[in-house]
Scaffold this motif. Sequence first.
Motif, PDB file in Angstrom:
ATOM      1  N   LEU A 115      26.134   4.150  -6.798  1.00 52.29           N
ATOM      2  CA  LEU A 115      26.919   4.396  -5.832  1.00 52.29           C
ATOM      3  C   LEU A 115      27.878   5.895  -5.687  1.00 52.29           C
ATOM      4  CD1 LEU A 115      27.512   2.973  -3.256  1.00 52.29           C
ATOM      5  CD2 LEU A 115      28.952   1.990  -3.991  1.00 52.29           C
ATOM      6  N   PHE A 116      28.108   6.594  -6.487  1.00 50.62           N
ATOM      7  CA  PHE A 116      28.668   7.686  -7.016  1.00 50.62           C
ATOM      8  C   PHE A 116      27.907   8.624  -6.706  1.00 50.62           C
ATOM      9  CE2 PHE A 116      32.147   5.399  -9.351  1.00 50.62           C
ATOM     10  CZ  PHE A 116      33.121   5.526  -8.140  1.00 50.62           C
ATOM     11  N   VAL A 117      26.586   8.119  -7.456  1.00 46.12           N
ATOM     12  CA  VAL A 117      25.489   9.460  -7.678  1.00 46.12           C
ATOM     13  C   VAL A 117      24.670  10.223  -5.811  1.00 46.12           C
ATOM     14  CG1 VAL A 117      23.818  10.842  -8.424  1.00 46.12           C
ATOM     15  CG2 VAL A 117      24.907   9.696  -9.849  1.00 46.12           C
ATOM     16  N   ALA A 118      24.124   8.482  -5.339  1.00 42.89           N
ATOM     17  CA  ALA A 118      24.508   8.932  -3.468  1.00 42.89           C
ATOM     18  C   ALA A 118      25.081   9.420  -3.148  1.00 42.89           C
ATOM     19  CB  ALA A 118      23.647   7.540  -4.041  1.00 42.89           C
ATOM     20  N   GLY A 119      26.133   8.631  -3.050  1.00 43.66           N
ATOM     21  CA  GLY A 119      27.358   9.142  -1.999  1.00 43.66           C
ATOM     22  C   GLY A 119      28.179  10.371  -2.042  1.00 43.66           C
ATOM     23  N   ASN A 120      27.737  11.331  -3.443  1.00 41.91           N
ATOM     24  CA  ASN A 120      27.703  12.429  -4.198  1.00 41.91           C
ATOM     25  C   ASN A 120      26.143  13.047  -2.600  1.00 41.91           C
ATOM     26  OD1 ASN A 120      28.467  14.937  -5.456  1.00 41.91           O
ATOM     27  ND2 ASN A 120      26.084  15.000  -6.140  1.00 41.91           N
ATOM     28  N   PHE A 121      25.426  12.301  -2.213  1.00 41.17           N
ATOM     29  CA  PHE A 121      24.484  13.299  -1.348  1.00 41.17           C
ATOM     30  C   PHE A 121      24.514  13.344  -0.075  1.00 41.17           C
ATOM     31  CE2 PHE A 121      21.738  12.461  -5.575  1.00 41.17           C
ATOM     32  CZ  PHE A 121      21.668  13.929  -6.309  1.00 41.17           C
ATOM     33  N   VAL A 122      25.550  12.348  -0.066  1.00 42.19           N
ATOM     34  CA  VAL A 122      25.286  11.908   2.341  1.00 42.19           C
ATOM     35  C   VAL A 122      25.924  13.676   3.013  1.00 42.19           C
ATOM     36  CG1 VAL A 122      25.902   9.756   1.576  1.00 42.19           C
ATOM     37  CG2 VAL A 122      27.408  10.892   2.095  1.00 42.19           C
ATOM     38  N   PRO A 123      25.181  12.913   3.679  1.00 37.74           N
ATOM     39  CA  PRO A 123      25.563  14.678   4.644  1.00 37.74           C
ATOM     40  C   PRO A 123      26.841  14.251   5.774  1.00 37.74           C
ATOM     41  CG  PRO A 123      24.222  13.035   5.780  1.00 37.74           C
ATOM     42  CD  PRO A 123      23.849  12.313   4.582  1.00 37.74           C
ATOM     43  N   PHE A 154      35.895  12.812  -2.450  1.00 38.81           N
ATOM     44  CA  PHE A 154      34.402  13.341  -2.819  1.00 38.81           C
ATOM     45  C   PHE A 154      33.806  13.494  -3.335  1.00 38.81           C
ATOM     46  CE2 PHE A 154      30.349  15.367  -1.483  1.00 38.81           C
ATOM     47  CZ  PHE A 154      30.176  14.706  -0.378  1.00 38.81           C
ATOM     48  N   THR A 156      34.640  13.064  -6.266  1.00 41.42           N
ATOM     49  CA  THR A 156      34.921  11.894  -7.410  1.00 41.42           C
ATOM     50  C   THR A 156      33.179  11.812  -7.895  1.00 41.42           C
ATOM     51  OG1 THR A 156      36.576  11.450  -6.752  1.00 41.42           O
ATOM     52  CG2 THR A 156      35.251   9.514  -8.421  1.00 41.42           C
ATOM     53  N   GLY A 157      32.833  11.614  -6.868  1.00 40.08           N
ATOM     54  CA  GLY A 157      31.663  10.975  -6.690  1.00 40.08           C
ATOM     55  C   GLY A 157      30.625  12.568  -8.136  1.00 40.08           C
TER      56      GLY A 157
ATOM     57  N   PHE B  29      37.252   6.160  -3.211  1.00 38.52           N
ATOM     58  CA  PHE B  29      35.801   6.743  -2.920  1.00 38.52           C
ATOM     59  C   PHE B  29      35.139   5.789  -2.062  1.00 38.52           C
ATOM     60  CE2 PHE B  29      31.116   7.376  -3.754  1.00 38.52           C
ATOM     61  CZ  PHE B  29      31.216   8.629  -3.927  1.00 38.52           C
ATOM     62  N   VAL B  33      34.603   7.868   1.756  1.00 38.42           N
ATOM     63  CA  VAL B  33      32.981   7.971   1.997  1.00 38.42           C
ATOM     64  C   VAL B  33      32.026   6.836   1.906  1.00 38.42           C
ATOM     65  CG1 VAL B  33      30.528   8.482   0.450  1.00 38.42           C
ATOM     66  CG2 VAL B  33      33.194  10.302  -0.238  1.00 38.42           C
ATOM     67  N   ILE B 227      18.931  19.078  -1.006  1.00 35.61           N
ATOM     68  CA  ILE B 227      20.310  18.596  -0.383  1.00 35.61           C
ATOM     69  C   ILE B 227      20.368  19.958   0.540  1.00 35.61           C
ATOM     70  CG2 ILE B 227      22.870  17.846  -0.670  1.00 35.61           C
ATOM     71  CD1 ILE B 227      20.897  15.169  -1.253  1.00 35.61           C
ATOM     72  N   ARG B 231      21.978  20.183   4.233  1.00 33.72           N
ATOM     73  CA  ARG B 231      22.912  20.120   4.364  1.00 33.72           C
ATOM     74  C   ARG B 231      23.863  21.274   5.676  1.00 33.72           C
ATOM     75  NH1 ARG B 231      26.645  18.086  -0.064  1.00 33.72           N
ATOM     76  NH2 ARG B 231      26.346  15.817  -0.069  1.00 33.72           N
ATOM     77  N   PHE B 278      21.229  11.272   8.511  1.00 35.36           N
ATOM     78  CA  PHE B 278      22.253  10.849   7.509  1.00 35.36           C
ATOM     79  C   PHE B 278      20.310  10.184   6.577  1.00 35.36           C
ATOM     80  CE2 PHE B 278      22.734   5.980   5.399  1.00 35.36           C
ATOM     81  CZ  PHE B 278      23.822   6.800   4.363  1.00 35.36           C
ATOM     82  N   MET B 281      17.926  12.560   4.965  1.00 41.39           N
ATOM     83  CA  MET B 281      18.459  12.576   3.386  1.00 41.39           C
ATOM     84  C   MET B 281      18.226  11.184   2.611  1.00 41.39           C
ATOM     85  SD  MET B 281      21.583  15.322   3.634  1.00 41.39           S
ATOM     86  CE  MET B 281      21.944  16.195   2.657  1.00 41.39           C
ATOM     87  N   ILE B 285      16.813  10.909  -0.584  1.00 44.05           N
ATOM     88  CA  ILE B 285      18.148  10.043  -1.531  1.00 44.05           C
ATOM     89  C   ILE B 285      17.332   9.264  -2.257  1.00 44.05           C
ATOM     90  CG2 ILE B 285      20.744   9.010  -2.193  1.00 44.05           C
ATOM     91  CD1 ILE B 285      21.475  10.970   0.527  1.00 44.05           C
ATOM     92  N   ILE B 289      17.308   8.512  -6.384  1.00 40.40           N
ATOM     93  CA  ILE B 289      17.875   7.121  -7.072  1.00 40.40           C
ATOM     94  C   ILE B 289      16.388   6.555  -8.132  1.00 40.40           C
ATOM     95  CG2 ILE B 289      19.828   5.527  -7.006  1.00 40.40           C
ATOM     96  CD1 ILE B 289      21.204   7.550  -6.360  1.00 40.40           C
TER      97      ILE B 289
END
Lengths: 281, 299
Positions: A115-123, A154, A156-157, B29, B33, B227, B231, B278, B281, B285, B289
């Motif tokens: 979840l942290f890793v994916a969140g870090n990639f979102v636009p 952000f 933190t991801g 987070f 996020v 990415i 972006r 999104f 992307m 992603i 993953i």
Amino acid sequence: MFPRPIQQSSPAAQWLYKLALPLALILWLFPLIGVAITSVRPASDLAQGNYFGIPSYLAFENYSNVFRNTPMGQYILNSFIVTIPTVIGAVSLSLMTGFALAVYKFKANLLLFFLFVAGNFVPFQILMVPVRDMTLNLGMYNTWYGLALFHIAFQTGFCTLFMRNFIKALPFELIEAARVEGVAEWRIFWFIVLPLMRPAIAALSVLIFTFIWNDFFWATVLTTSPETQPITAGLSSLNGQWVAAWHLVSAGSILAALPPVLMFFLMQKHFIAGLTLGAVK
Amino acid sequence: MSAKAPSYWKANQRRLAPWLFLAPGLLMFAVYVIIPIFQSMWISFYDWDGLGEATWIGTANYAEMSSDPNMVKSFWNNVIWLVLYLLAVPAGLLIAIFLNQTVGGIRLYKSLFFFPFVISQVVVGLIFSWFYAPNFGLLYKVIEFFTGKGVAVLADPDLVTYGIIAAGLWPQIAYVMILYLTGLNNVAPDQVEAARLDGAKGWKMLYYVILPQLRPATFIAVVVTVIGALRSFDLVSIMTNGGPFGSSRVLSYYMYEQALSEYGYRMGYGAAIAVVLFAIMMIFISGFIWKMWRDETER
């Protein structure tokens, strides 16, 4: 070693290589060199069409003009005010999350990690409207902490990914041994793991400093006035005012680039270690 | 009671500790996020100017999008970005191979080649605007010298996107280069020597011996490049503001323009564009993953 070391080639090839290196570098950095020279070119040169020749003198007054006639000093200060708390916040939070995800076995572990890793990639755009709205409602719009809080969350991801992998690579026996001795978990974190994290903290700090210093999108979304805008947003609005005053634009650009460049040169080893984490197995 | 509390803590310490360590980071987070992603999806079904009452309009934003020529243009520009940006991977590898030697001063050369990545995209955008500037820009002059007629890249609707991508490739190639330099540093020397004894060299050596060992570096290079391409916002904003005539817009920029710029505050429509970006992307992603998940669980 690949490619074959140049020392094993003919003297002519070695000579050619040593010649090619500086030429390639100059070509590579040509736009940057051009801007650096333009930043010390007097305005009169530009007016006379001397764009590429040797500047008639070194006009450091371009820099003092930028400081005197624009809020450049304030912008730089604002950037530091946002960047430093972000670095401290994101590194501290991710030390804890990374520790939790690296050391403990529990059901949701991998799920949370990804979840942290994916969140870090979102636009960023998918976060823009709600985050701006929330920041407005909390009365933090156009403040340094409104911007810094978002950045901390952000980043933190990415930081969690980094810290977790770093702690995973530490010898687990250390923690086991402490547990057998009956050491409390928070003491294990504080006295055993934390002291070993120094290289990771250094690497992440320089990386996050650079990322946040260079952030433009959130600076434009969450701040509006010169009292709070960081240098990237400030430079963009100055660029609109200085129509084609390239000597000033260049001086401003060089000033904006300087802190991360210095950071990179001073902490090069850590910077590259952080950036290339995972590039080798 | 007072005697019971610590013993409960002692007994369950190892079960509770991870959640206590996770709490602050996870909370931040989630608030900034994870939850906003769903909020954006929700807002995309409304007509909302960001201040007044929001009106539920169902999928009208999405219907409008499919016939919005600006949206179509932005989407195709994103595709061009994605394809051309991936050139950073082979280009970075090439430079890394060029620099992977041990001659005097090579460390400084490597650092200086990495330089473009360290500076802000805002500054990169300004540097390239100067480079492209009509009448006195360096590129303009060079083209004028060879063809007799300069080209104002950023004012030409057919060229502008390529011009901005070229600016974006500059720092991206530097990033990929540093990944590969680290990877090359860790290539097993005995395998290279063995292959050399078997007569492998040049491209064959690279393809059969070196590249398989560089796979982790290639994976990260592709991830960060994809990415980065999707972006892309800073350069478009700084160099052209999406112009001329909207021809250099990408989804991320068009979304911002719809939601926040002087063209109006269409939060709902903006959010809908963001959801599309999104979704695009997410395809990538999920792929990343999935691969990371496989590596993790195999260990």
